[in-house]
Write a protein that holds these residues in place. Sequence first.
Motif, PDB file in Angstrom:
ATOM      1  N   MET A 138      -0.661  -0.288  -3.670  1.00 55.13           N
ATOM      2  CA  MET A 138      -1.955   0.141  -3.137  1.00 55.13           C
ATOM      3  C   MET A 138      -2.975  -0.994  -3.189  1.00 55.13           C
ATOM      4  O   MET A 138      -3.713  -1.231  -2.231  1.00 55.13           O
ATOM      5  CB  MET A 138      -2.455   1.361  -3.902  1.00 55.13           C
ATOM      6  N   LEU A 139      -3.014  -1.705  -4.310  1.00 50.91           N
ATOM      7  CA  LEU A 139      -3.941  -2.831  -4.424  1.00 50.91           C
ATOM      8  C   LEU A 139      -3.541  -3.968  -3.484  1.00 50.91           C
ATOM      9  O   LEU A 139      -4.380  -4.756  -3.049  1.00 50.91           O
ATOM     10  CB  LEU A 139      -3.983  -3.355  -5.858  1.00 50.91           C
ATOM     11  N   GLY A 140      -2.258  -4.041  -3.154  1.00 51.12           N
ATOM     12  CA  GLY A 140      -1.763  -5.118  -2.304  1.00 51.12           C
ATOM     13  C   GLY A 140      -2.413  -5.169  -0.938  1.00 51.12           C
ATOM     14  O   GLY A 140      -2.573  -6.249  -0.365  1.00 51.12           O
ATOM     15  N   THR A 141      -2.798  -4.023  -0.379  1.00 53.59           N
ATOM     16  CA  THR A 141      -3.445  -3.996   0.930  1.00 53.59           C
ATOM     17  C   THR A 141      -4.731  -4.817   0.916  1.00 53.59           C
ATOM     18  O   THR A 141      -5.004  -5.608   1.826  1.00 53.59           O
ATOM     19  CB  THR A 141      -3.764  -2.551   1.347  1.00 53.59           C
ATOM     20  N   ILE A 142      -5.520  -4.643  -0.132  1.00 51.97           N
ATOM     21  CA  ILE A 142      -6.777  -5.380  -0.252  1.00 51.97           C
ATOM     22  C   ILE A 142      -6.505  -6.854  -0.534  1.00 51.97           C
ATOM     23  O   ILE A 142      -7.134  -7.743   0.051  1.00 51.97           O
ATOM     24  CB  ILE A 142      -7.639  -4.778  -1.378  1.00 51.97           C
ATOM     25  N   LEU A 143      -5.552  -7.122  -1.386  1.00 52.40           N
ATOM     26  CA  LEU A 143      -5.261  -8.505  -1.760  1.00 52.40           C
ATOM     27  C   LEU A 143      -4.653  -9.295  -0.610  1.00 52.40           C
ATOM     28  O   LEU A 143      -4.854 -10.505  -0.513  1.00 52.40           O
ATOM     29  CB  LEU A 143      -4.326  -8.534  -2.974  1.00 52.40           C
ATOM     30  N   VAL A 168      -7.630   4.555  -1.432  1.00 58.45           N
ATOM     31  CA  VAL A 168      -8.115   3.767  -2.569  1.00 58.45           C
ATOM     32  C   VAL A 168      -9.137   2.742  -2.099  1.00 58.45           C
ATOM     33  O   VAL A 168     -10.187   2.550  -2.727  1.00 58.45           O
ATOM     34  CB  VAL A 168      -6.939   3.066  -3.280  1.00 58.45           C
ATOM     35  N   GLY A 169      -8.848   2.090  -0.971  1.00 52.73           N
ATOM     36  CA  GLY A 169      -9.781   1.104  -0.433  1.00 52.73           C
ATOM     37  C   GLY A 169     -11.137   1.708  -0.116  1.00 52.73           C
ATOM     38  O   GLY A 169     -12.185   1.101  -0.381  1.00 52.73           O
ATOM     39  N   LEU A 170     -11.147   2.906   0.450  1.00 56.85           N
ATOM     40  CA  LEU A 170     -12.416   3.579   0.761  1.00 56.85           C
ATOM     41  C   LEU A 170     -13.193   3.886  -0.518  1.00 56.85           C
ATOM     42  O   LEU A 170     -14.412   3.698  -0.573  1.00 56.85           O
ATOM     43  CB  LEU A 170     -12.147   4.873   1.533  1.00 56.85           C
ATOM     44  N   MET A 171     -12.496   4.356  -1.546  1.00 58.30           N
ATOM     45  CA  MET A 171     -13.177   4.673  -2.797  1.00 58.30           C
ATOM     46  C   MET A 171     -13.759   3.415  -3.440  1.00 58.30           C
ATOM     47  O   MET A 171     -14.866   3.441  -3.988  1.00 58.30           O
ATOM     48  CB  MET A 171     -12.196   5.355  -3.757  1.00 58.30           C
ATOM     49  N   TYR A 189      -0.934  23.155   9.340  1.00 55.09           N
ATOM     50  CA  TYR A 189      -0.453  21.911   9.948  1.00 55.09           C
ATOM     51  C   TYR A 189      -1.505  20.809   9.853  1.00 55.09           C
ATOM     52  O   TYR A 189      -1.181  19.648   9.562  1.00 55.09           O
ATOM     53  CB  TYR A 189      -0.113  22.150  11.426  1.00 55.09           C
ATOM     54  N   ARG A 190      -2.765  21.162  10.119  1.00 51.64           N
ATOM     55  CA  ARG A 190      -3.828  20.142  10.077  1.00 51.64           C
ATOM     56  C   ARG A 190      -3.975  19.569   8.666  1.00 51.64           C
ATOM     57  O   ARG A 190      -4.241  18.374   8.496  1.00 51.64           O
ATOM     58  CB  ARG A 190      -5.156  20.735  10.559  1.00 51.64           C
ATOM     59  N   ILE A 191      -3.801  20.423   7.657  1.00 54.34           N
ATOM     60  CA  ILE A 191      -3.863  19.944   6.263  1.00 54.34           C
ATOM     61  C   ILE A 191      -2.765  18.914   6.024  1.00 54.34           C
ATOM     62  O   ILE A 191      -3.009  17.829   5.474  1.00 54.34           O
ATOM     63  CB  ILE A 191      -3.724  21.120   5.282  1.00 54.34           C
ATOM     64  N   LEU A 192      -1.547  19.234   6.450  1.00 55.00           N
ATOM     65  CA  LEU A 192      -0.417  18.331   6.236  1.00 55.00           C
ATOM     66  C   LEU A 192      -0.527  17.083   7.109  1.00 55.00           C
ATOM     67  O   LEU A 192      -0.094  15.998   6.704  1.00 55.00           O
ATOM     68  CB  LEU A 192       0.897  19.062   6.530  1.00 55.00           C
ATOM     69  N   GLU A 193      -1.115  17.223   8.296  1.00 53.41           N
ATOM     70  CA  GLU A 193      -1.348  16.047   9.148  1.00 53.41           C
ATOM     71  C   GLU A 193      -2.336  15.094   8.493  1.00 53.41           C
ATOM     72  O   GLU A 193      -2.157  13.874   8.543  1.00 53.41           O
ATOM     73  CB  GLU A 193      -1.875  16.482  10.518  1.00 53.41           C
ATOM     74  N   SER A 194      -3.387  15.642   7.877  1.00 57.41           N
ATOM     75  CA  SER A 194      -4.384  14.795   7.218  1.00 57.41           C
ATOM     76  C   SER A 194      -3.789  14.045   6.039  1.00 57.41           C
ATOM     77  O   SER A 194      -4.265  12.977   5.663  1.00 57.41           O
ATOM     78  CB  SER A 194      -5.575  15.638   6.742  1.00 57.41           C
ATOM     79  N   GLU A 195      -2.729  14.603   5.466  1.00 54.87           N
ATOM     80  CA  GLU A 195      -2.021  13.948   4.355  1.00 54.87           C
ATOM     81  C   GLU A 195      -0.893  13.058   4.856  1.00 54.87           C
ATOM     82  O   GLU A 195      -0.159  12.468   4.056  1.00 54.87           O
ATOM     83  CB  GLU A 195      -1.439  15.021   3.411  1.00 54.87           C
ATOM     84  N   ARG A 196      -0.731  12.960   6.166  1.00 58.45           N
ATOM     85  CA  ARG A 196       0.317  12.166   6.818  1.00 58.45           C
ATOM     86  C   ARG A 196       1.720  12.609   6.398  1.00 58.45           C
ATOM     87  O   ARG A 196       2.634  11.788   6.285  1.00 58.45           O
ATOM     88  CB  ARG A 196       0.141  10.669   6.513  1.00 58.45           C
ATOM     89  N   LEU A 197       1.885  13.919   6.188  1.00 59.31           N
ATOM     90  CA  LEU A 197       3.197  14.445   5.811  1.00 59.31           C
ATOM     91  C   LEU A 197       3.941  15.038   7.006  1.00 59.31           C
ATOM     92  O   LEU A 197       5.159  15.229   6.941  1.00 59.31           O
ATOM     93  CB  LEU A 197       3.058  15.508   4.718  1.00 59.31           C
ATOM     94  N   VAL A 243      -0.749   4.772   3.151  1.00 64.49           N
ATOM     95  CA  VAL A 243      -1.759   5.818   3.332  1.00 64.49           C
ATOM     96  C   VAL A 243      -2.602   5.947   2.070  1.00 64.49           C
ATOM     97  O   VAL A 243      -3.835   6.030   2.134  1.00 64.49           O
ATOM     98  CB  VAL A 243      -1.086   7.164   3.667  1.00 64.49           C
ATOM     99  N   ALA A 244      -1.949   5.955   0.915  1.00 70.80           N
ATOM    100  CA  ALA A 244      -2.679   6.034  -0.356  1.00 70.80           C
ATOM    101  C   ALA A 244      -3.596   4.831  -0.524  1.00 70.80           C
ATOM    102  O   ALA A 244      -4.716   4.950  -1.022  1.00 70.80           O
ATOM    103  CB  ALA A 244      -1.696   6.120  -1.522  1.00 70.80           C
ATOM    104  N   ALA A 245      -3.137   3.666  -0.084  1.00 72.41           N
ATOM    105  CA  ALA A 245      -3.931   2.439  -0.214  1.00 72.41           C
ATOM    106  C   ALA A 245      -5.221   2.529   0.583  1.00 72.41           C
ATOM    107  O   ALA A 245      -6.263   2.036   0.145  1.00 72.41           O
ATOM    108  CB  ALA A 245      -3.110   1.238   0.244  1.00 72.41           C
ATOM    109  N   ARG A 246      -5.162   3.152   1.764  1.00 69.65           N
ATOM    110  CA  ARG A 246      -6.372   3.292   2.567  1.00 69.65           C
ATOM    111  C   ARG A 246      -7.414   4.138   1.851  1.00 69.65           C
ATOM    112  O   ARG A 246      -8.610   3.840   1.877  1.00 69.65           O
ATOM    113  CB  ARG A 246      -6.030   3.878   3.929  1.00 69.65           C
TER     114      ARG A 246
END
Length: 269
Positions: free
Chosen positions: A194-199, A106-109, A73-81, A101-104
Amino acid sequence: MEKSANIARMTSEHVVAVVPPNGFRVPKTAELVATNLRRQIVRGELSEGDSLPPEHLLTEQYQVSRPTLREAYRILESERLIEVRRGAKGGARVRLPSAEVAARHVGLMLQFGQTELSDVYAARSVLEMPAAALAAENATADGLGRLRSNLDEAEKTMSDPHADLSRLPVLSREFHSIVVEMSGNKTLALFDSMLGTILDIAGKNYVNVQPVARGIKANTAAYRAHRRLYELIETGNVDAADTLWRKHLEGVSESMTDLVPGSVIDLLS
Protein backbone atom coordinates in the motif's frame (compact mmCIF):
# COMPACT_ATOMS: atom_id res chain seq x y z
CA MET A 1 -21.62 -23.39 -13.29
CA GLU A 2 -21.41 -25.30 -10.01
CA LYS A 3 -20.51 -22.16 -8.04
CA SER A 4 -23.37 -20.22 -9.64
CA ALA A 5 -25.74 -23.07 -8.81
CA ASN A 6 -24.60 -23.02 -5.21
CA ILE A 7 -25.47 -19.35 -4.97
CA ALA A 8 -28.81 -19.93 -6.65
CA ARG A 9 -29.70 -22.53 -4.01
CA MET A 10 -29.27 -20.04 -1.19
CA THR A 11 -32.45 -19.08 0.63
CA SER A 12 -33.47 -16.08 2.66
CA GLU A 13 -32.28 -17.76 5.84
CA HIS A 14 -28.71 -16.95 4.69
CA VAL A 15 -29.54 -13.27 5.22
CA VAL A 16 -30.42 -12.97 8.88
CA ALA A 17 -30.74 -9.60 10.53
CA VAL A 18 -29.52 -9.62 14.12
CA VAL A 19 -31.15 -6.99 16.32
CA PRO A 20 -28.25 -4.96 17.76
CA PRO A 21 -28.07 -3.35 21.20
CA ASN A 22 -29.48 0.12 21.68
CA GLY A 23 -27.42 2.80 20.01
CA PHE A 24 -26.32 0.63 17.08
CA ARG A 25 -27.66 0.98 13.57
CA VAL A 26 -29.67 -1.92 12.18
CA PRO A 27 -28.02 -3.06 8.91
CA LYS A 28 -30.06 -2.51 5.77
CA THR A 29 -31.19 -5.57 3.85
CA ALA A 30 -28.89 -4.63 0.96
CA GLU A 31 -25.93 -4.57 3.34
CA LEU A 32 -26.80 -8.05 4.58
CA VAL A 33 -26.99 -9.39 1.03
CA ALA A 34 -23.66 -7.72 0.23
CA THR A 35 -22.12 -9.22 3.38
CA ASN A 36 -23.20 -12.71 2.34
CA LEU A 37 -21.75 -12.37 -1.16
CA ARG A 38 -18.58 -10.73 0.18
CA ARG A 39 -18.05 -13.63 2.58
CA GLN A 40 -18.16 -16.10 -0.31
CA ILE A 41 -15.61 -14.08 -2.27
CA VAL A 42 -13.06 -13.75 0.54
CA ARG A 43 -13.46 -17.42 1.48
CA GLY A 44 -12.66 -18.46 -2.07
CA GLU A 45 -16.10 -19.94 -2.74
CA LEU A 46 -16.27 -17.52 -5.66
CA SER A 47 -13.25 -16.94 -7.89
CA GLU A 48 -12.03 -14.15 -10.14
CA GLY A 49 -14.30 -13.89 -13.18
CA ASP A 50 -17.12 -16.05 -11.81
CA SER A 51 -20.58 -14.84 -12.84
CA LEU A 52 -23.27 -14.33 -10.24
CA PRO A 53 -26.65 -15.87 -11.10
CA PRO A 54 -29.25 -13.73 -12.92
CA GLU A 55 -30.93 -11.06 -10.83
CA HIS A 56 -34.33 -12.76 -10.86
CA LEU A 57 -32.84 -15.87 -9.23
CA LEU A 58 -31.05 -13.92 -6.51
CA THR A 59 -34.10 -11.78 -5.72
CA GLU A 60 -36.16 -14.94 -5.32
CA GLN A 61 -33.65 -16.78 -3.16
CA TYR A 62 -32.84 -13.79 -0.94
CA GLN A 63 -36.50 -12.69 -1.00
CA VAL A 64 -35.57 -9.10 -1.75
CA SER A 65 -36.61 -6.61 -4.39
CA ARG A 66 -34.54 -5.88 -7.47
CA PRO A 67 -33.66 -2.34 -6.23
CA THR A 68 -32.40 -3.88 -2.96
CA LEU A 69 -30.24 -6.39 -4.83
CA ARG A 70 -28.82 -3.64 -7.05
CA GLU A 71 -28.01 -1.59 -3.95
CA ALA A 72 -26.06 -4.61 -2.66
CA TYR A 73 -24.27 -4.74 -6.00
CA ARG A 74 -23.34 -1.06 -5.69
CA ILE A 75 -21.82 -1.73 -2.26
CA LEU A 76 -19.67 -4.54 -3.67
CA GLU A 77 -18.78 -2.46 -6.74
CA SER A 78 -17.54 0.35 -4.49
CA GLU A 79 -15.30 -2.21 -2.78
CA ARG A 80 -14.09 -3.43 -6.21
CA LEU A 81 -15.27 -6.97 -5.43
CA ILE A 82 -17.62 -7.25 -8.40
CA GLU A 83 -17.97 -5.66 -11.80
CA VAL A 84 -21.46 -5.15 -13.22
CA ARG A 85 -21.85 -5.01 -16.98
CA ARG A 86 -24.99 -3.79 -18.66
CA GLY A 87 -26.66 -5.15 -21.78
CA ALA A 88 -27.78 -8.51 -23.12
CA LYS A 89 -24.51 -10.20 -22.16
CA GLY A 90 -24.14 -8.26 -18.96
CA GLY A 91 -24.35 -9.28 -15.34
CA ALA A 92 -22.22 -9.26 -12.21
CA ARG A 93 -18.77 -10.85 -12.22
CA VAL A 94 -16.41 -11.38 -9.29
CA ARG A 95 -13.19 -9.39 -8.89
CA LEU A 96 -10.66 -10.38 -6.25
CA PRO A 97 -9.55 -7.89 -3.57
CA SER A 98 -6.58 -5.80 -4.66
CA ALA A 99 -3.79 -4.12 -2.69
CA GLU A 100 -3.85 -1.29 -5.24
CA VAL A 101 -7.44 -0.44 -4.31
CA ALA A 102 -6.52 -0.37 -0.61
CA ALA A 103 -3.51 1.82 -1.45
CA ARG A 104 -5.74 4.44 -3.06
CA HIS A 105 -7.82 4.69 0.10
CA VAL A 106 -4.70 4.92 2.26
CA GLY A 107 -3.33 7.64 0.00
CA LEU A 108 -6.52 9.68 0.37
CA MET A 109 -6.42 9.39 4.15
CA LEU A 110 -2.79 10.51 4.20
CA GLN A 111 -3.68 13.45 1.97
CA PHE A 112 -6.51 14.53 4.25
CA GLY A 113 -4.13 14.32 7.18
CA GLN A 114 -1.59 16.62 5.44
CA THR A 115 0.99 13.88 5.92
CA GLU A 116 4.59 14.71 5.10
CA LEU A 117 6.49 12.45 2.73
CA SER A 118 9.14 11.97 5.41
CA ASP A 119 6.43 10.37 7.54
CA VAL A 120 5.71 7.80 4.82
CA TYR A 121 9.38 6.93 4.40
CA ALA A 122 9.80 6.57 8.16
CA ALA A 123 6.82 4.20 8.26
CA ARG A 124 8.25 2.21 5.36
CA SER A 125 11.54 1.84 7.20
CA VAL A 126 9.81 0.58 10.34
CA LEU A 127 7.79 -1.93 8.30
CA GLU A 128 10.66 -3.25 6.20
CA MET A 129 13.47 -3.37 8.75
CA PRO A 130 12.68 -6.88 10.05
CA ALA A 131 12.09 -8.24 6.53
CA ALA A 132 15.69 -8.99 5.52
CA ALA A 133 16.40 -11.17 8.55
CA LEU A 134 13.14 -13.06 8.02
CA ALA A 135 13.92 -13.44 4.31
CA ALA A 136 17.34 -14.91 5.15
CA GLU A 137 15.64 -17.39 7.47
CA ASN A 138 12.92 -18.32 4.98
CA ALA A 139 14.68 -18.02 1.62
CA THR A 140 13.18 -20.06 -1.22
CA ALA A 141 14.44 -20.84 -4.70
CA ASP A 142 11.58 -18.84 -6.19
CA GLY A 143 12.28 -15.77 -4.06
CA LEU A 144 16.01 -15.88 -4.80
CA GLY A 145 15.28 -16.24 -8.49
CA ARG A 146 13.07 -13.17 -8.46
CA LEU A 147 15.76 -11.16 -6.67
CA ARG A 148 18.37 -12.27 -9.23
CA SER A 149 16.14 -11.27 -12.16
CA ASN A 150 15.55 -7.87 -10.57
CA LEU A 151 19.27 -7.28 -10.03
CA ASP A 152 20.13 -8.41 -13.56
CA GLU A 153 17.65 -5.97 -15.09
CA ALA A 154 18.89 -3.14 -12.87
CA GLU A 155 22.50 -3.84 -13.87
CA LYS A 156 21.56 -3.93 -17.55
CA THR A 157 19.66 -0.64 -17.27
CA MET A 158 22.54 1.15 -15.55
CA SER A 159 25.07 -0.06 -18.12
CA ASP A 160 22.96 1.13 -21.08
CA PRO A 161 23.56 4.85 -21.83
CA HIS A 162 20.28 4.98 -23.75
CA ALA A 163 18.16 3.29 -21.10
CA ASP A 164 15.21 4.97 -19.40
CA LEU A 165 16.49 5.79 -15.91
CA SER A 166 12.95 6.11 -14.58
CA ARG A 167 12.90 2.32 -14.63
CA LEU A 168 15.50 2.14 -11.84
CA PRO A 169 13.29 3.42 -8.99
CA VAL A 170 10.62 0.95 -10.06
CA LEU A 171 13.13 -1.91 -9.93
CA SER A 172 14.33 -0.72 -6.55
CA ARG A 173 10.79 -0.77 -5.19
CA GLU A 174 10.26 -4.23 -6.65
CA PHE A 175 13.41 -5.48 -4.91
CA HIS A 176 12.15 -4.16 -1.60
CA SER A 177 8.75 -5.75 -2.18
CA ILE A 178 10.27 -9.14 -2.98
CA VAL A 179 12.34 -9.03 0.22
CA VAL A 180 9.22 -8.24 2.24
CA GLU A 181 7.28 -11.05 0.54
CA MET A 182 10.14 -13.45 1.29
CA SER A 183 9.73 -12.63 4.98
CA GLY A 184 6.64 -14.82 4.87
CA ASN A 185 4.50 -12.25 6.71
CA LYS A 186 1.43 -11.51 4.59
CA THR A 187 0.28 -8.58 6.72
CA LEU A 188 3.69 -6.94 6.41
CA ALA A 189 3.63 -7.46 2.64
CA LEU A 190 0.16 -5.93 2.30
CA PHE A 191 0.99 -2.75 4.20
CA ASP A 192 4.29 -2.43 2.35
CA SER A 193 2.44 -2.76 -0.96
CA MET A 194 0.00 0.00 0.00
CA LEU A 195 2.80 2.42 0.86
CA GLY A 196 4.56 1.42 -2.36
CA THR A 197 2.07 3.34 -4.52
CA ILE A 198 3.12 6.62 -2.91
CA LEU A 199 6.81 5.75 -2.87
CA ASP A 200 6.77 4.84 -6.56
CA ILE A 201 5.63 8.39 -7.38
CA ALA A 202 8.27 9.83 -5.07
CA GLY A 203 10.94 7.73 -6.81
CA LYS A 204 9.90 9.01 -10.23
CA ASN A 205 9.99 12.58 -8.95
CA TYR A 206 13.48 11.89 -7.61
CA VAL A 207 14.64 10.96 -11.11
CA ASN A 208 13.08 14.12 -12.55
CA VAL A 209 14.74 16.55 -10.13
CA GLN A 210 18.24 15.04 -10.02
CA PRO A 211 21.14 15.64 -12.40
CA VAL A 212 21.81 12.49 -14.41
CA ALA A 213 25.22 11.90 -12.83
CA ARG A 214 23.87 12.20 -9.31
CA GLY A 215 20.96 9.90 -10.12
CA ILE A 216 23.29 7.25 -11.50
CA LYS A 217 25.48 7.48 -8.40
CA ALA A 218 22.49 7.01 -6.07
CA ASN A 219 21.11 4.13 -8.10
CA THR A 220 24.53 2.47 -8.19
CA ALA A 221 24.77 2.68 -4.40
CA ALA A 222 21.29 1.17 -4.05
CA TYR A 223 22.15 -1.60 -6.50
CA ARG A 224 25.31 -2.52 -4.54
CA ALA A 225 23.33 -2.69 -1.29
CA HIS A 226 20.71 -4.85 -2.98
CA ARG A 227 23.33 -7.15 -4.48
CA ARG A 228 25.04 -7.56 -1.13
CA LEU A 229 21.74 -8.27 0.60
CA TYR A 230 20.94 -10.92 -2.00
CA GLU A 231 24.24 -12.66 -1.21
CA LEU A 232 23.51 -12.57 2.53
CA ILE A 233 19.98 -13.93 2.05
CA GLU A 234 21.27 -16.66 -0.27
CA THR A 235 23.80 -17.82 2.33
CA GLY A 236 21.34 -17.51 5.20
CA ASN A 237 23.40 -14.92 7.07
CA VAL A 238 20.55 -13.55 9.20
CA ASP A 239 22.46 -11.12 11.41
CA ALA A 240 24.46 -9.52 8.60
CA ALA A 241 21.35 -9.23 6.41
CA ASP A 242 19.49 -7.53 9.25
CA THR A 243 22.31 -5.04 9.91
CA LEU A 244 22.80 -4.17 6.24
CA TRP A 245 19.10 -3.68 5.53
CA ARG A 246 18.44 -1.47 8.53
CA LYS A 247 21.36 0.77 7.60
CA HIS A 248 20.26 0.90 3.96
CA LEU A 249 16.67 1.83 4.83
CA GLU A 250 17.76 4.60 7.16
CA GLY A 251 19.97 6.06 4.43
CA VAL A 252 17.26 5.87 1.78
CA SER A 253 14.71 7.50 4.07
CA GLU A 254 17.04 10.42 4.85
CA SER A 255 18.15 11.04 1.26
CA MET A 256 14.70 10.75 -0.33
CA THR A 257 12.96 13.10 2.08
CA ASP A 258 15.75 15.65 1.55
CA LEU A 259 15.68 15.39 -2.23
CA VAL A 260 11.92 15.01 -2.77
CA PRO A 261 10.44 17.15 0.02
CA GLY A 262 6.79 17.99 0.52
CA SER A 263 3.58 16.36 1.63
CA VAL A 264 1.65 13.44 0.26
CA ILE A 265 -1.01 15.82 -1.03
CA ASP A 266 1.67 17.63 -3.10
CA LEU A 267 2.83 14.31 -4.48
CA LEU A 268 -0.55 12.83 -5.39
CA SER A 269 -2.52 15.92 -6.40
